[in-house]
Design a protein around this motif. Structure first.
Motif, mmCIF file in Angstrom:
data_model
loop_
_atom_site.group_PDB
_atom_site.id
_atom_site.type_symbol
_atom_site.label_atom_id
_atom_site.label_comp_id
_atom_site.label_asym_id
_atom_site.label_seq_id
_atom_site.Cartn_x
_atom_site.Cartn_y
_atom_site.Cartn_z
ATOM 1 N N ALA A 197 0.556 -1.341 0.083
ATOM 2 C CA ALA A 197 -0.294 -0.177 0.061
ATOM 3 C C ALA A 197 1.070 1.161 -0.122
ATOM 4 O O ALA A 197 0.747 2.313 -0.981
ATOM 5 N N LEU A 198 1.494 1.531 0.618
ATOM 6 C CA LEU A 198 2.393 2.188 0.306
ATOM 7 C C LEU A 198 3.516 2.253 -0.456
ATOM 8 O O LEU A 198 3.677 3.567 -0.965
ATOM 9 N N LEU A 199 4.038 1.285 -1.219
ATOM 10 C CA LEU A 199 4.284 1.557 -2.431
ATOM 11 C C LEU A 199 3.841 1.945 -3.342
ATOM 12 O O LEU A 199 3.922 2.449 -4.409
ATOM 13 N N THR A 213 7.744 7.514 -3.513
ATOM 14 C CA THR A 213 9.010 6.793 -4.120
ATOM 15 C C THR A 213 9.146 6.466 -3.393
ATOM 16 O O THR A 213 9.031 5.915 -2.300
ATOM 17 N N PRO A 214 9.591 4.639 -4.007
ATOM 18 C CA PRO A 214 10.005 3.599 -3.399
ATOM 19 C C PRO A 214 10.943 3.803 -2.118
ATOM 20 O O PRO A 214 11.305 3.477 -1.511
ATOM 21 N N HIS A 215 12.108 4.670 -2.021
ATOM 22 C CA HIS A 215 12.444 5.024 -0.916
ATOM 23 C C HIS A 215 11.528 5.332 0.173
ATOM 24 O O HIS A 215 11.766 5.258 1.161
ATOM 25 N N ALA A 216 10.487 6.344 -0.145
ATOM 26 C CA ALA A 216 9.776 7.481 0.814
ATOM 27 C C ALA A 216 8.409 5.855 1.197
ATOM 28 O O ALA A 216 8.862 5.825 2.861
ATOM 29 N N ALA A 217 8.568 5.199 0.579
ATOM 30 C CA ALA A 217 8.214 3.955 1.241
ATOM 31 C C ALA A 217 8.553 2.867 2.177
ATOM 32 O O ALA A 217 7.604 2.455 3.574
ATOM 33 N N LEU A 254 12.480 -3.051 -1.262
ATOM 34 C CA LEU A 254 13.854 -2.679 -0.911
ATOM 35 C C LEU A 254 14.457 -2.713 -2.673
ATOM 36 O O LEU A 254 14.793 -2.472 -3.503
ATOM 37 N N ASP A 255 13.402 -4.305 -3.269
ATOM 38 C CA ASP A 255 13.935 -4.439 -4.597
ATOM 39 C C ASP A 255 13.587 -2.786 -5.810
ATOM 40 O O ASP A 255 13.584 -2.806 -7.007
ATOM 41 N N ALA A 256 11.984 -2.496 -4.895
ATOM 42 C CA ALA A 256 11.517 -1.540 -5.404
ATOM 43 C C ALA A 256 12.504 0.740 -5.898
ATOM 44 O O ALA A 256 12.760 1.172 -7.073
ATOM 45 N N ALA A 257 13.709 0.307 -4.527
ATOM 46 C CA ALA A 257 14.174 1.216 -3.990
ATOM 47 C C ALA A 257 14.886 0.794 -5.002
ATOM 48 O O ALA A 257 15.543 2.935 -5.785
ATOM 49 N N ALA A 258 15.959 -0.106 -5.084
ATOM 50 C CA ALA A 258 17.202 0.038 -5.987
ATOM 51 C C ALA A 258 16.726 0.043 -7.030
ATOM 52 O O ALA A 258 17.474 0.678 -8.262
ATOM 53 N N ALA A 259 15.492 -0.811 -7.866
ATOM 54 C CA ALA A 259 15.372 -0.416 -9.093
ATOM 55 C C ALA A 259 15.361 1.035 -8.880
ATOM 56 O O ALA A 259 15.602 1.430 -10.835
ATOM 57 N N ALA A 260 14.931 1.891 -9.358
ATOM 58 C CA ALA A 260 14.695 3.513 -9.210
ATOM 59 C C ALA A 260 15.667 4.412 -9.163
ATOM 60 O O ALA A 260 15.661 5.264 -9.433
ATOM 61 N N GLY A 261 17.343 3.455 -8.604
ATOM 62 C CA GLY A 261 18.640 3.754 -8.285
ATOM 63 C C GLY A 261 18.388 5.158 -7.407
ATOM 64 O O GLY A 261 19.262 5.445 -6.955
ATOM 65 N N GLU A 262 17.167 4.748 -6.610
ATOM 66 C CA GLU A 262 17.265 5.258 -5.403
ATOM 67 C C GLU A 262 18.222 4.321 -4.023
ATOM 68 O O GLU A 262 19.218 5.577 -3.068
ATOM 69 N N ILE A 263 18.880 3.766 -4.326
ATOM 70 C CA ILE A 263 19.716 3.141 -2.811
ATOM 71 C C ILE A 263 20.211 1.861 -3.405
ATOM 72 O O ILE A 263 19.825 1.766 -4.804
ATOM 73 N N ARG A 264 21.181 1.621 -2.490
ATOM 74 C CA ARG A 264 21.959 0.746 -3.154
ATOM 75 C C ARG A 264 21.822 -0.092 -3.101
ATOM 76 O O ARG A 264 20.403 -0.662 -2.597
ATOM 77 N N ALA A 270 18.224 5.820 5.418
ATOM 78 C CA ALA A 270 18.858 7.284 4.556
ATOM 79 C C ALA A 270 20.464 6.874 4.168
ATOM 80 O O ALA A 270 20.942 6.667 3.382
ATOM 81 N N GLY A 271 20.806 6.287 4.730
ATOM 82 C CA GLY A 271 22.083 5.901 4.500
ATOM 83 C C GLY A 271 23.000 4.854 3.477
ATOM 84 O O GLY A 271 23.170 4.713 3.337
ATOM 85 N N LEU A 272 21.386 4.014 2.926
ATOM 86 C CA LEU A 272 21.485 3.442 2.141
ATOM 87 C C LEU A 272 21.667 3.776 0.855
ATOM 88 O O LEU A 272 22.161 3.426 -0.422
ATOM 89 N N ARG A 273 21.168 5.246 0.667
ATOM 90 C CA ARG A 273 20.970 5.972 -0.533
ATOM 91 C C ARG A 273 22.803 5.841 -0.922
ATOM 92 O O ARG A 273 23.076 6.413 -2.307
#
Length: 205
Positions: free
Chosen positions: A94-96, A101-105, A153-163, A199-202
């Motif tokens: 739901a948050l996603l 953004t995925p990272h915000a979720a 995690l996969d969504a945020a990584a695919a969006a280029g937001e996190i490692r 936040a550090g995942l960025r």
């Protein structure tokens, strides 16, 4: 004609009985959800050994109603645990879907996960007499939450937001470790530390 009227009356009565039964089941589920929400809130402040009367008062029901739904404290603790796991699991997608953004979720979900871990305070002690039951709950926890965390995690990584080199298990284990003992030290803010971790995942992408 008589046969037709008879069948019609039978069907009407049957549908009416089924409708009434369905309404009763909905009422029972709604009452249980109210009790579980109340118990979870009380557990946050007082632990799983909180008096049942406190839970009943928060839910706006009598003590007997609590025992009617959950005959033993173990029944209540297990039900609250599963209820919180389910709520945390359902919140991820739901948050996603709703987040900017995925990272915000992921950040919001991590915050909810911290709430869950605080609610879980005292569970291990309450379940010492039933190790098999605790192991079953732990398996349920992993089965429900690992896929959700992985999706975030996969969504945020695919969006280029996190490692992309951190697994869901590692992140959840890290958050869990940051929450250990937090309720016993007013100077320690586990939520802030977890926010810094996410936040550090960025960094280092």
């Amino acid at each position: 004609m008589n046969d037709g009227n008879s069948n019609g009356n039978s069907n009407t009565n049957g549908n009416g009985q089924e409708g009434a039964a369905g309404s009763r089941r909905k009422d029972v589920r709604r009452n249980q959800q109210t009790l579980l929400d109340a118990a979870a809130a009380v557990f946050v402040t007082s632990g799983v050994e909180a008096p049942v009367r406190d839970i009943a008062a928060r839910a706006g029901v009598g003590v007997g109603t609590v025992y009617r739904h959950f005959p033993t404290r173990a029944d209540l603790v297990i039900a609250v645990y599963r209820h919180q796991v389910d709520a945390c699991a359902e919140a991820g997608p739901a948050l996603l879907a709703a987040g900017p953004t995925p990272h915000a979720a992921l950040e919001r979900w991590a915050d909810l996960f911290v709430d869950f871990l605080v609610t879980k305070h005292g569970l291990a002690g309450a379940m010492q007499a039933d190790n098999a039951g605790f192991e079953t709950l732990h398996a349920y926890f992993l089965d429900r939450l690992l896929p959700v965390c992985t999706e975030l995690l996969d969504a945020a990584a695919a969006a280029g937001e996190i490692r992309s080199d951190l697994s869901a298990y590692q992140l959840m284990r890290g958050i869990g470790n940051l929450c250990i003992g937090a309720e016993a030290d007013a100077r320690y803010d586990a939520r802030r530390l977890v926010a810094l971790l996410v936040a550090g995942l960025r960094e280092g992408r």
